[in-house]
Design a protein around this motif. Structure first.
Motif, PDB file in Angstrom:
ATOM      1  N   LEU A 184      -6.556  -4.243   4.127  1.00 20.17           N
ATOM      2  CA  LEU A 184      -5.490  -4.779   4.958  1.00 20.17           C
ATOM      3  C   LEU A 184      -4.937  -3.712   5.894  1.00 20.17           C
ATOM      4  N   ALA A 185      -4.852  -2.501   5.377  1.00 21.53           N
ATOM      5  CA  ALA A 185      -4.338  -1.414   6.203  1.00 21.53           C
ATOM      6  C   ALA A 185      -5.254  -1.189   7.403  1.00 21.53           C
ATOM      7  N   ASP A 186      -6.547  -1.210   7.156  1.00 27.76           N
ATOM      8  CA  ASP A 186      -7.485  -1.047   8.261  1.00 27.76           C
ATOM      9  C   ASP A 186      -7.311  -2.155   9.290  1.00 27.76           C
ATOM     10  N   LEU A 187      -6.887  -3.301   8.802  1.00 29.20           N
ATOM     11  CA  LEU A 187      -6.837  -4.482   9.654  1.00 29.20           C
ATOM     12  C   LEU A 187      -5.571  -4.510  10.493  1.00 29.20           C
ATOM     13  N   ALA A 188      -4.443  -4.144   9.888  1.00 29.51           N
ATOM     14  CA  ALA A 188      -3.184  -4.331  10.626  1.00 29.51           C
ATOM     15  C   ALA A 188      -2.114  -3.313  10.299  1.00 29.51           C
ATOM     16  N   PHE A 189      -2.354  -2.465   9.309  1.00 31.64           N
ATOM     17  CA  PHE A 189      -1.316  -1.502   8.936  1.00 31.64           C
ATOM     18  C   PHE A 189      -1.856  -0.081   8.948  1.00 31.64           C
ATOM     19  N   PRO A 190      -2.225   0.419  10.105  1.00 32.36           N
ATOM     20  CA  PRO A 190      -2.826   1.761  10.118  1.00 32.36           C
ATOM     21  C   PRO A 190      -1.889   2.859   9.605  1.00 32.36           C
ATOM     22  N   HIS A 191      -0.577   2.642   9.675  1.00 30.97           N
ATOM     23  CA  HIS A 191       0.350   3.718   9.327  1.00 30.97           C
ATOM     24  C   HIS A 191       1.055   3.518   7.995  1.00 30.97           C
ATOM     25  N   ALA A 192       0.902   2.328   7.403  1.00 25.46           N
ATOM     26  CA  ALA A 192       1.712   2.030   6.224  1.00 25.46           C
ATOM     27  C   ALA A 192       1.034   2.508   4.950  1.00 25.46           C
ATOM     28  N   SER A 193       1.840   2.845   3.958  1.00 23.19           N
ATOM     29  CA  SER A 193       1.304   3.241   2.661  1.00 23.19           C
ATOM     30  C   SER A 193       0.842   1.997   1.908  1.00 23.19           C
ATOM     31  N   ASP A 194       0.061   2.220   0.871  1.00 20.56           N
ATOM     32  CA  ASP A 194      -0.455   1.094   0.103  1.00 20.56           C
ATOM     33  C   ASP A 194       0.679   0.253  -0.481  1.00 20.56           C
ATOM     34  N   GLU A 195       1.682   0.934  -1.022  1.00 20.90           N
ATOM     35  CA  GLU A 195       2.797   0.192  -1.609  1.00 20.90           C
ATOM     36  C   GLU A 195       3.485  -0.665  -0.561  1.00 20.90           C
ATOM     37  N   VAL A 196       3.663  -0.130   0.615  1.00 19.12           N
ATOM     38  CA  VAL A 196       4.350  -0.884   1.660  1.00 19.12           C
ATOM     39  C   VAL A 196       3.525  -2.093   2.084  1.00 19.12           C
ATOM     40  N   VAL A 197       2.222  -1.905   2.164  1.00 16.36           N
ATOM     41  CA  VAL A 197       1.364  -3.043   2.536  1.00 16.36           C
ATOM     42  C   VAL A 197       1.525  -4.181   1.529  1.00 16.36           C
ATOM     43  N   VAL A 198       1.487  -3.840   0.264  1.00 14.77           N
ATOM     44  CA  VAL A 198       1.614  -4.876  -0.764  1.00 14.77           C
ATOM     45  C   VAL A 198       2.982  -5.553  -0.664  1.00 14.77           C
ATOM     46  N   ARG A 199       4.013  -4.770  -0.455  1.00 13.69           N
ATOM     47  CA  ARG A 199       5.347  -5.364  -0.360  1.00 13.69           C
ATOM     48  C   ARG A 199       5.489  -6.221   0.886  1.00 13.69           C
ATOM     49  N   ALA A 200       4.791  -5.847   1.930  1.00 19.50           N
ATOM     50  CA  ALA A 200       4.820  -6.678   3.134  1.00 19.50           C
ATOM     51  C   ALA A 200       4.186  -8.033   2.871  1.00 19.50           C
ATOM     52  N   VAL A 201       3.100  -8.014   2.114  1.00 17.22           N
ATOM     53  CA  VAL A 201       2.458  -9.294   1.763  1.00 17.22           C
ATOM     54  C   VAL A 201       3.414 -10.148   0.933  1.00 17.22           C
ATOM     55  N   ILE A 202       4.112  -9.506   0.023  1.00 19.71           N
ATOM     56  CA  ILE A 202       5.057 -10.243  -0.816  1.00 19.71           C
ATOM     57  C   ILE A 202       6.159 -10.845   0.046  1.00 19.71           C
TER      58      ILE A 202
END
Lengths: 288, 288
Positions: A184-202
């Motif tokens: 997902l980070a490669d797709l749309a969150f180049p700068h976000a940490s893994d935890e932030v990506v997951v929380r964004a999905v939530i």
DNA sequence: CATCAACAAGAGCAGTGATCACACAAAGGA
DNA sequence: TCCTTTGTGTGATCACTGCTCTTGTTGATG
């Protein structure tokens, strides 16, 4: 055999005939949207549309090869309208006010959904079986999603995210979750940490889950006035992601309807803070 | 005129005729459920059901006065099945392990939904327009909700909730939100604080929002293997509510299918941790 | 036994999505 | 200018739907 402008590829677009075609196509979609708003997707009848337009029932197949194609067109338009509403709300905020942007975009999405409940249901409700979503829809569909993702990523890039609750008793991310968040980070969150990506999905799923629950009647006798609760949930999920709280300012509504094409859904109860839904709406689009 | 056992009130229930009636009613529902799983709600045809059962098309109206009544019966059954799955998962946990209960119930609900996607869509998807949900549905509908609410309330009562993030930069609850949370507290959260009630609603909507996104195809090209992300989100929302983290134990799956009547939806890929959905399912029940 | 309610069956109605052959008009090359 | 091609509107038609009505049968109950 099949041609229809190179299989709905449209001719040079100029010419009297092409103009008529474009116009009629628009009229069909408008009338279909009208029936959609009145009866919902299952009640959308091609024959009724042609009847309203004063044409033969078979004529509509010159413009939409099947009922599903008409629905697809409406779905694409709905996705685009939601995306436009979100983009406009986002643009109306100060770029650095991430909390305010999250709030404004969330409110704008809900406002659009409340104003166009059946179109929202068409897009975020149960998919129509046997109908395979064509590729046309994935572009417009990702428009809203991208607004939200960009917001999170920009905040990450600017170091504006409060790493507040991180490490607050939660174990590290599972390797399977890491796989997904990395992709997902490669797709749309180049700068976000893994935890932030997951929380964004939530936060993303909570946003639409709450809107769906409201429109689909699952708040019946649970929550009466949804708007304040919805706004509070934006605050709460925004904090979960790490956004700083919205700056105080001349917001109030955060872009409101978004103005994406069609109006706010009628005057009564529009912006008085009650809810946006009229009695008549409740009568027809209700609760399960 | 209308009688049909005092307008579907059922006679003394005993008697050879009543037994046949009950049996045929069940067979109709089973066949309808079969068609529902195969074609989805819009593809459910009364005539096809009677055809499969070898009876005249008009005979079915002796048992279900209209198509909507059949759908209502299926909706009630679906609500009951979800509720049963949630209750069973909850009961299988140590009562004091609130984090574990939240996790187990969430996983059980998702497992049921993945195993019965069309029934889930019937209940949590877009409502059928023109169809006003009868009172019969609100009882079964609140069964799952009550499992979740009770969990939160018991944790509040036992003082087991970690007031972790409270006051972490968020303003006090708005008066309008307070109104709703107070009303909700009277309804199902006698022991919980206003903040906890609101967070429970947020976690509740996130739970079903994520399941709906998965089943309705909104994770297409966003998340591939949903289960780990879903489980992580249960951890995250559980912490938001204030649950202590799940105790380590022989959980793994947390009640799984729930076993509410029908099976898990077929052998292949059942519990190998992949996802639960088969390729064939994806082929027919897909993505918007 | 007699009566009445529940039942099954068939015909039929109005409506649907979709296809077809046909007639007509615009577009474009000869 | 003619003439062919192509897109368009029309009406008939098919198979299907939910639903109603009438007719005849059968079970349960007095």
């Amino acid at each position: 055999m099949l041609s229809i402008c190179e299989a709905v590829g449209m001719p040079p677009s100029t010419g009297l005939r092409a103009r008529m075609r474009a116009e009629l196509t628009g009229e069909i979609k408008d009338e279909a949207r009208r029936q959609l708003a009145a009866e919902g997707a299952p009640g959308l009848s091609l024959r009724a549309v042609t009847r309203s337009l004063g044409m033969a029932s078979s004529a509509i197949y010159r413009y939409f090869p099947s009922r599903d194609d008409l629905l697809t067109a409406l779905i694409v338009d709905a996705y685009d309208a939601i995306g436009a509403a979100a983009e406009e709300a986002d643009a109306s905020c100060s770029p650095g006010d991430y909390g305010g942007r999250w709030r404004a975009v969330g409110l704008a999405i809900r406002a659009w959904a409340v104003a166009h409940p059946h179109e929202y249901a068409l897009v975020y409700g149960s998919p129509v079986p046997g109908y395979r979503a064509p590729e046309d829809t994935v572009g417009p569909a990702s428009r809203v999603t991208f607004v939200l993702a960009r917001m999170v990523d920009e905040a990450s890039r600017d170091g504006a995210l409060l790493e507040s609750a991180e490490g607050l008793g939660l174990p590290a991310l599972d390797v399977a979750v890491l796989d997904e968040s990395r992709r997902l980070a490669d797709l749309a969150f180049p700068h976000a940490s893994d935890e932030v990506v997951v929380r964004a999905v939530i936060a993303w799923t909570q946003l639409f889950g709450m809107i769906s629950f409201e429109l689909f009647g699952h708040f019946h006798s649970v929550i009466e006035f949804v708007e304040p609760v919805f706004e509070r949930s934006l605050l709460e999920t925004g904090r979960m992601v790490g956004f700083p709280p919205p700056r105080r300012g001349p917001q109030e509504g955060g872009g409101a309807d978004g103005g994406a094409g069609r109006g706010t859904g009628g005057g009564p109860g529009g912006a008085d803070g009650s809810d946006g839904r009229t009695e008549a709406d409740d009568e027809r689009f209700y609760l399960i």
